[in-house]
Design a protein around this motif. Sequence first.
Motif, PDB file in Angstrom:
ATOM      1  N   THR A 173     -29.569  34.196  85.744  1.00 56.53           N
ATOM      2  CA  THR A 173     -30.782  33.376  85.747  1.00 56.53           C
ATOM      3  C   THR A 173     -31.023  32.829  87.143  1.00 56.53           C
ATOM      4  O   THR A 173     -30.080  32.583  87.891  1.00 56.53           O
ATOM      5  N   LYS A 174     -32.307  32.642  87.474  1.00 60.65           N
ATOM      6  CA  LYS A 174     -32.628  31.950  88.727  1.00 60.65           C
ATOM      7  C   LYS A 174     -32.905  30.476  88.485  1.00 60.65           C
ATOM      8  O   LYS A 174     -33.165  29.726  89.417  1.00 60.65           O
ATOM      9  N   ASN A 175     -32.867  30.068  87.200  1.00 61.47           N
ATOM     10  CA  ASN A 175     -33.148  28.689  86.830  1.00 61.47           C
ATOM     11  C   ASN A 175     -31.893  27.844  87.000  1.00 61.47           C
ATOM     12  O   ASN A 175     -30.887  28.044  86.305  1.00 61.47           O
ATOM     13  N   LEU A 176     -31.936  26.898  87.923  1.00 59.23           N
ATOM     14  CA  LEU A 176     -30.755  26.101  88.237  1.00 59.23           C
ATOM     15  C   LEU A 176     -30.320  25.247  87.058  1.00 59.23           C
ATOM     16  O   LEU A 176     -29.120  25.069  86.817  1.00 59.23           O
ATOM     17  N   ALA A 177     -31.275  24.700  86.301  1.00 57.46           N
ATOM     18  CA  ALA A 177     -30.924  23.868  85.147  1.00 57.46           C
ATOM     19  C   ALA A 177     -30.140  24.669  84.116  1.00 57.46           C
ATOM     20  O   ALA A 177     -29.196  24.159  83.505  1.00 57.46           O
ATOM     21  N   ASP A 178     -30.527  25.948  83.908  1.00 61.28           N
ATOM     22  CA  ASP A 178     -29.762  26.810  83.007  1.00 61.28           C
ATOM     23  C   ASP A 178     -28.323  26.928  83.493  1.00 61.28           C
ATOM     24  O   ASP A 178     -27.370  26.773  82.720  1.00 61.28           O
ATOM     25  N   VAL A 181     -25.480  27.216  99.637  1.00 55.85           N
ATOM     26  CA  VAL A 181     -25.040  26.674  98.349  1.00 55.85           C
ATOM     27  C   VAL A 181     -25.417  25.202  98.246  1.00 55.85           C
ATOM     28  O   VAL A 181     -25.877  24.738  97.201  1.00 55.85           O
ATOM     29  N   GLY A 182     -25.252  24.457  99.341  1.00 55.59           N
ATOM     30  CA  GLY A 182     -25.659  23.058  99.344  1.00 55.59           C
ATOM     31  C   GLY A 182     -27.131  22.901  99.031  1.00 55.59           C
ATOM     32  O   GLY A 182     -27.541  21.997  98.287  1.00 55.59           O
ATOM     33  N   PHE A 183     -27.948  23.788  99.587  1.00 61.30           N
ATOM     34  CA  PHE A 183     -29.394  23.749  99.354  1.00 61.30           C
ATOM     35  C   PHE A 183     -29.742  24.177  97.935  1.00 61.30           C
ATOM     36  O   PHE A 183     -30.552  23.536  97.261  1.00 61.30           O
ATOM     37  N   PHE A 184     -29.114  25.262  97.452  1.00 60.40           N
ATOM     38  CA  PHE A 184     -29.504  25.834  96.163  1.00 60.40           C
ATOM     39  C   PHE A 184     -29.032  24.990  94.986  1.00 60.40           C
ATOM     40  O   PHE A 184     -29.741  24.852  93.977  1.00 60.40           O
ATOM     41  N   ILE A 185     -27.834  24.425  95.086  1.00 58.65           N
ATOM     42  CA  ILE A 185     -27.280  23.644  93.989  1.00 58.65           C
ATOM     43  C   ILE A 185     -27.698  22.191  94.157  1.00 58.65           C
ATOM     44  O   ILE A 185     -27.129  21.438  94.930  1.00 58.65           O
ATOM     45  N   GLY A 186     -28.691  21.801  93.419  1.00 58.04           N
ATOM     46  CA  GLY A 186     -29.194  20.433  93.481  1.00 58.04           C
ATOM     47  C   GLY A 186     -30.696  20.400  93.357  1.00 58.04           C
ATOM     48  O   GLY A 186     -31.387  21.280  93.879  1.00 58.04           O
ATOM     49  N   SER A 187     -31.209  19.430  92.620  1.00 54.48           N
ATOM     50  CA  SER A 187     -32.656  19.291  92.457  1.00 54.48           C
ATOM     51  C   SER A 187     -32.990  17.802  92.415  1.00 54.48           C
ATOM     52  O   SER A 187     -32.515  17.089  91.530  1.00 54.48           O
ATOM     53  N   ASP A 196     -41.280  27.533  77.467  1.00 54.33           N
ATOM     54  CA  ASP A 196     -41.629  26.239  78.056  1.00 54.33           C
ATOM     55  C   ASP A 196     -40.365  25.397  78.143  1.00 54.33           C
ATOM     56  O   ASP A 196     -39.337  25.704  77.521  1.00 54.33           O
ATOM     57  N   GLU A 197     -40.412  24.312  78.905  1.00 52.20           N
ATOM     58  CA  GLU A 197     -39.193  23.564  79.227  1.00 52.20           C
ATOM     59  C   GLU A 197     -38.517  22.980  77.985  1.00 52.20           C
ATOM     60  O   GLU A 197     -37.292  22.971  77.881  1.00 52.20           O
ATOM     61  N   ASN A 198     -39.303  22.487  77.026  1.00 54.38           N
ATOM     62  CA  ASN A 198     -38.701  21.907  75.820  1.00 54.38           C
ATOM     63  C   ASN A 198     -37.944  22.963  75.023  1.00 54.38           C
ATOM     64  O   ASN A 198     -36.804  22.741  74.587  1.00 54.38           O
ATOM     65  N   LEU A 199     -38.587  24.114  74.824  1.00 55.50           N
ATOM     66  CA  LEU A 199     -37.933  25.188  74.079  1.00 55.50           C
ATOM     67  C   LEU A 199     -36.750  25.735  74.859  1.00 55.50           C
ATOM     68  O   LEU A 199     -35.709  26.073  74.279  1.00 55.50           O
TER      69      LEU A 199
END
Length: 410
Positions: A192-197, A231-237, A166-169
């Motif tokens: 990883t496919k998780n951008l925050a990671d 890259v412009g699309f993928f990097i950013g949330s 989960d996000e907290n862990l």
Amino acid sequence: MANLKLAGVSKIYPSGKMALFNVSFSSSDGEFIVVTGGASCGKSTLLRIIAGLEESTAGDIYIGDKLVNELEPKERDVAMVFGSNTLYPSLTVADNMAFGLKMRNVPAAVVNQRVKVAAEMLGLTDVLYRKPKALTSTQRLLTTYGRAIVREPKIYLLDEPLSGLDENLREQMRSVLINLQARVKGTFILATKNLADAMSMATKIVVLKEGFVQQVDTPRNLYDYPANAYVGFFIGSPTMNFIQRATVERDESGVYCAFDDKKLAVPQNIVDRWTNIDEYVGTGKLVTLGIRPEDIGVDVEGADIEGSVCGADTVDGKGLGEIDISKNVSLTVFLEKPVQGEKHSLKIDLSHLYVFDCETQLTLLARDGGYIPDEKNSDSDFVPLTREETEERIRQFTPPEKSAKNNKRR
């Protein structure tokens, strides 16, 4: 520890399907590299090839300046960590961590010392003699890290090590991995496919799409200076807004981009970076404009574009509104409580405008003084293939039967 270098690594399966194409990048000692991209981009395949669990079709892999293409996995001195639970249920934490060393006939005294040090590092000392079923999910994950640490490998390969949390862990474990990498002073390659990671842990990111490298750079540089629209699309949330098929014109007031019935003035800092701008001004050659939601003010002083809400969403707990500003263009903006049809005025900070060629999808803007070069990154000048070049290679490596089915569907 050791550096890693990949030179022209490709993977073509016997069916003819391509998984990776001409992947090249390098790392220095002690770097934290994240390989990221969307589904089926080839990141896990790439890690397995580095580890020797799969063979590459072409290219060379160097670990510590030693060519390892022909070496077996156990001879490459790498440790691989998977996100799924790979612990032996009948063994204690200590025995799970020591298993690989015992298989290599490492002396018992060395094994015990390494397990002790790793357990202290990971906070597992009190549970060393428990079995996996008696552990928390965090402790099980830490045990898999410990099993890699005791090996003292040259390279640590981590394939989606935080998947299923989960996000907290997940956030807690990011900090654990960052601190762990600093303490063992190892070279970490994480997929990883998780951008925050990727953005929170990496010193350098390799962005893949469909097996092709798109860009290799620091998180900050990828965000501010994307090599292409992907890259412009993928990097950013949330993701970047795109205005497609805009023309470029010039009048007495300066350069502007036109789409539908709207015009956006191109500020001088963007004009100065647009090295081949004369190829576009008044020629009908089309561009794609990129605007990040964080560069759009809503209902603020000086707003110059109006639109109405046509959709709503949330990201990271923040409200988003989709605003129609013309017949074919809508922009995603931060809006706490979007109401369908409600009108809002927008002010776009065009000094942060991104411009891409409509056909190639490559950036048209040179780097300026805001670009922070990384002395460790010899890959930052890499230029990705154009959209047409990429599509041609995908066609080349698409198995005939699959290609025929796709044509039939069309």
